[in-house]
Design a protein around this motif. Structure first.
Motif, short mmCIF file in Angstrom:
data_model
loop_
_atom_site.label_atom_id
_atom_site.label_comp_id
_atom_site.label_asym_id
_atom_site.label_seq_id
_atom_site.Cartn_x
_atom_site.Cartn_y
_atom_site.Cartn_z
N LYS A 76 0.81 -1.22 0.00
CA LYS A 76 0.00 0.00 0.00
C LYS A 76 0.85 1.27 0.00
CE LYS A 76 -0.67 -0.44 5.03
NZ LYS A 76 -1.71 -0.59 6.09
N ASN A 77 2.08 1.18 0.52
CA ASN A 77 3.00 2.32 0.49
C ASN A 77 4.43 1.79 0.47
OD1 ASN A 77 3.65 1.68 3.28
ND2 ASN A 77 1.79 2.78 3.87
N LYS A 78 5.41 2.69 0.62
CA LYS A 78 6.82 2.29 0.55
C LYS A 78 7.31 1.64 1.85
CE LYS A 78 7.68 3.89 -3.62
NZ LYS A 78 8.07 2.97 -4.73
N GLU A 79 6.51 1.68 2.90
CA GLU A 79 6.92 1.14 4.19
C GLU A 79 6.50 -0.33 4.30
OE1 GLU A 79 8.79 2.88 6.25
OE2 GLU A 79 8.68 4.58 4.85
N VAL A 80 7.37 -1.21 3.87
CA VAL A 80 7.10 -2.64 3.92
C VAL A 80 7.19 -3.12 5.37
CG1 VAL A 80 7.89 -4.93 3.18
CG2 VAL A 80 7.95 -2.99 1.59
N PRO A 81 6.22 -3.91 5.86
CA PRO A 81 6.28 -4.42 7.24
C PRO A 81 7.58 -5.18 7.52
CG PRO A 81 4.11 -4.80 6.30
CD PRO A 81 4.97 -4.30 5.18
N LYS A 83 8.19 -7.82 9.11
CA LYS A 83 8.13 -9.28 9.01
C LYS A 83 8.37 -9.78 7.59
CE LYS A 83 3.06 -9.22 8.55
NZ LYS A 83 1.78 -9.73 9.11
N TRP A 84 8.28 -8.89 6.59
CA TRP A 84 8.48 -9.30 5.20
C TRP A 84 9.73 -8.71 4.56
CZ3 TRP A 84 2.69 -7.95 4.17
CH2 TRP A 84 1.89 -8.99 4.65
N LYS A 85 10.46 -7.90 5.29
CA LYS A 85 11.63 -7.25 4.70
C LYS A 85 12.71 -8.24 4.31
CE LYS A 85 11.17 -2.59 6.63
NZ LYS A 85 11.74 -1.56 7.53
N ALA A 86 12.90 -9.26 5.13
CA ALA A 86 13.93 -10.26 4.82
C ALA A 86 13.57 -11.02 3.54
CB ALA A 86 14.09 -11.23 5.99
N ALA A 87 12.30 -11.39 3.40
CA ALA A 87 11.85 -12.09 2.19
C ALA A 87 12.00 -11.18 0.97
CB ALA A 87 10.40 -12.53 2.36
N GLN A 88 11.64 -9.92 1.13
CA GLN A 88 11.79 -8.96 0.04
C GLN A 88 13.24 -8.86 -0.42
OE1 GLN A 88 11.49 -4.88 1.22
NE2 GLN A 88 10.77 -4.17 -0.78
N GLN A 89 14.14 -8.74 0.54
CA GLN A 89 15.56 -8.59 0.21
C GLN A 89 16.13 -9.87 -0.41
OE1 GLN A 89 17.15 -5.60 0.53
NE2 GLN A 89 18.73 -6.63 -0.69
N SER A 90 15.62 -11.03 0.04
CA SER A 90 16.13 -12.29 -0.52
C SER A 90 15.85 -12.38 -2.01
CB SER A 90 15.50 -13.48 0.20
OG SER A 90 14.12 -13.62 -0.15
N LEU A 102 8.56 -1.69 -6.62
CA LEU A 102 7.58 -1.88 -5.56
C LEU A 102 6.41 -0.94 -5.87
CD1 LEU A 102 6.73 -3.09 -2.82
CD2 LEU A 102 7.85 -1.13 -1.72
N TRP A 103 5.27 -1.53 -6.23
CA TRP A 103 4.11 -0.75 -6.65
C TRP A 103 3.24 -0.42 -5.43
CZ3 TRP A 103 3.28 0.68 -11.77
CH2 TRP A 103 4.13 0.10 -12.71
N THR A 104 3.02 0.87 -5.21
CA THR A 104 2.16 1.30 -4.11
C THR A 104 0.74 1.54 -4.64
OG1 THR A 104 2.63 3.64 -4.48
CG2 THR A 104 4.13 2.42 -3.03
N ASP A 105 -0.18 1.81 -3.72
CA ASP A 105 -1.55 2.13 -4.13
C ASP A 105 -1.59 3.35 -5.05
OD1 ASP A 105 -2.33 0.03 -2.59
OD2 ASP A 105 -3.23 1.22 -0.97
N GLU A 106 -0.77 4.32 -4.75
CA GLU A 106 -0.71 5.53 -5.58
C GLU A 106 -0.19 5.20 -6.98
OE1 GLU A 106 1.49 9.93 -5.57
OE2 GLU A 106 1.59 8.63 -3.79
N ASP A 107 0.87 4.37 -7.03
CA ASP A 107 1.41 3.97 -8.33
C ASP A 107 0.38 3.20 -9.14
OD1 ASP A 107 3.89 5.03 -7.62
OD2 ASP A 107 4.55 3.13 -6.73
N ALA A 108 -0.37 2.35 -8.44
CA ALA A 108 -1.36 1.51 -9.11
C ALA A 108 -2.44 2.34 -9.77
CB ALA A 108 -1.98 0.54 -8.10
#
Length: 352
Positions: A76-81, A83-90, A102-108
């Motif tokens: 929904k925004n650039k602030e990824v929770p 708990k998911w940052k490690a998966a994102q970085q992997s 990383l598509w946000t609601d605004e980008d969408a």
């Protein structure tokens, strides 16, 4: 004042007319989708073994990749929770040289408004945010191509080999494909099919879970595939590579099972899914109870000299005894026989 025969019939059968109107509306709204859903289950049961799998060993020798090096994720925004940052970085680390978006609601909303303005009203009208998140991935893959991954998916190995297939989605349980991982070339025919059919599936399916699944989610993708006439251009990610239901050393992905959009209704749906035999038996019992109650109700009304409204249209009123005769053999008449006995009271009904 004496009512005309037509008015009398309408007065007696207004409940049936209302029911017929509701059934007609239901069929107009849901018939096409209902038939598609039935065919979808038939296809996956009957022709499941004909799907093509996108395993590493199936990459054609000397083939050129058709999917660009772009990694897509949404939030929904650039602030990824956290708990998911490690998966994102992997996933970023396992795909060096890829452009990351990383598509946000605004980008969408900006993408839909600029590239697909015909869909903007529908996009805004979805009642659940997860539906907008679902459709965004289809439009992104159609417009740009690349690899889409949910944020709760961790990359164990690179998915680069999937760039040689036109469109790939993972096999899911119990049937069909999922939409949490998808790989597609730009302007792919199947991606086009998805975005073109979203409007006709924007319906309410009685509970949130079913509404999301069938209007924009995995079941929507699954149904579109079963109806797709170019299935040879669609490949399925094997379960051992997908890593969600079979965790092995061959897995390319690891799933953190976010499912952040699930409501309380999802718990009941999963319970029904895991207790299929019990649910089916209860359904049969409830149906039999309802039919029995209708037949008993009809029998009591006829025995009391009152017309039964459980008969189908096409009935003729018996003026002497206030009974109802029918030229059609209804289920109730065949099982109960009360209609014929009631009409015998006046001896003037030509139809018994």
């Amino acid at each position: 004042r004496k009512m005309t025969p037509i008015r009398e019939q309408l007065t007696r059968r207004w409940k049936w007319l209302v029911l017929a109107l509701l059934v007609t509306i239901f069929l107009v709204v849901y018939l096409q989708c209902g038939l598609a859903i039935l065919y979808n289950y038939y296809w996956w049961i009957r022709f499941y073994d004909t799907v093509q799998y996108a395993a590493p060993v199936t990459v054609p020798e000397g083939a050129e990749p058709v999917v660009p090096k772009i990694l897509h994720q949404t939030w929904k925004n650039k602030e990824v929770p956290d708990k998911w940052k490690a998966a994102q970085q992997s996933c970023i680390d396992k795909h060096p040289g890829y452009e990351y978006r990383l598509w946000t609601d605004e980008d969408a909303e900006k993408l839909i408004a600029e590239k697909f303005p015909w869909f903007l009203e529908t996009y805004k009208a979805y009642p659940h945010n997860i539906q907008r998140a679902d459709v965004l991935r289809y439009f992104v893959l159609y417009e740009y191509g690349g690899i889409y991954l949910d944020l709760d998916v961790e990359c164990v190995k690179s998915l680069d080999y999937l760039r040689y297939f036109n469109f790939t989605a993972p096999k899911t349980y119990p049937i069909g494909v999922s939409n949490d991982v998808m790989i597609a070339r730009p302007k792919d025919d199947f991606s086009l099919r998805l975005i073109k059919n979203l409007g006709s599936w924007r319906k309410w399916f009685f509970v949130k879970y079913a509404t999301v699944m069938f209007s924009t989610g995995p079941m929507f993708v699954t149904i579109q595939f079963s109806l797709y006439d170019k299935k040879e251009q669609f490949t399925v990610l094997p379960a051992d590579v997908y890593g969600k239901y079979e965790v092995t050393s061959h897995a390319y992905l690891k799933h953190l099972h976010g499912s952040s959009w699930h409501g309380n209704d999802a718990k009941y749906v999963f319970w029904l899914e895991h207790h299929g035999i019990f649910t089916a038996c209860m359904g049969v019992v409830l149906l039999a109870t309802a039919v029995t109650a209708l037949l008993v109700h009809r029998h009591w009304r006829m025995a009391a000299g009152q017309p039964s409204y459980l008969l189908v249209p096409g009935q003729a009123a018996c003026g002497q005894a206030g009974m109802v005769s029918s030229s059609w053999h209804t289920l109730a008449a065949m099982l109960g026989g009360a209609q014929q006995r009631a009409c015998m009271q006046c001896k003037k009904c030509d139809v018994v």
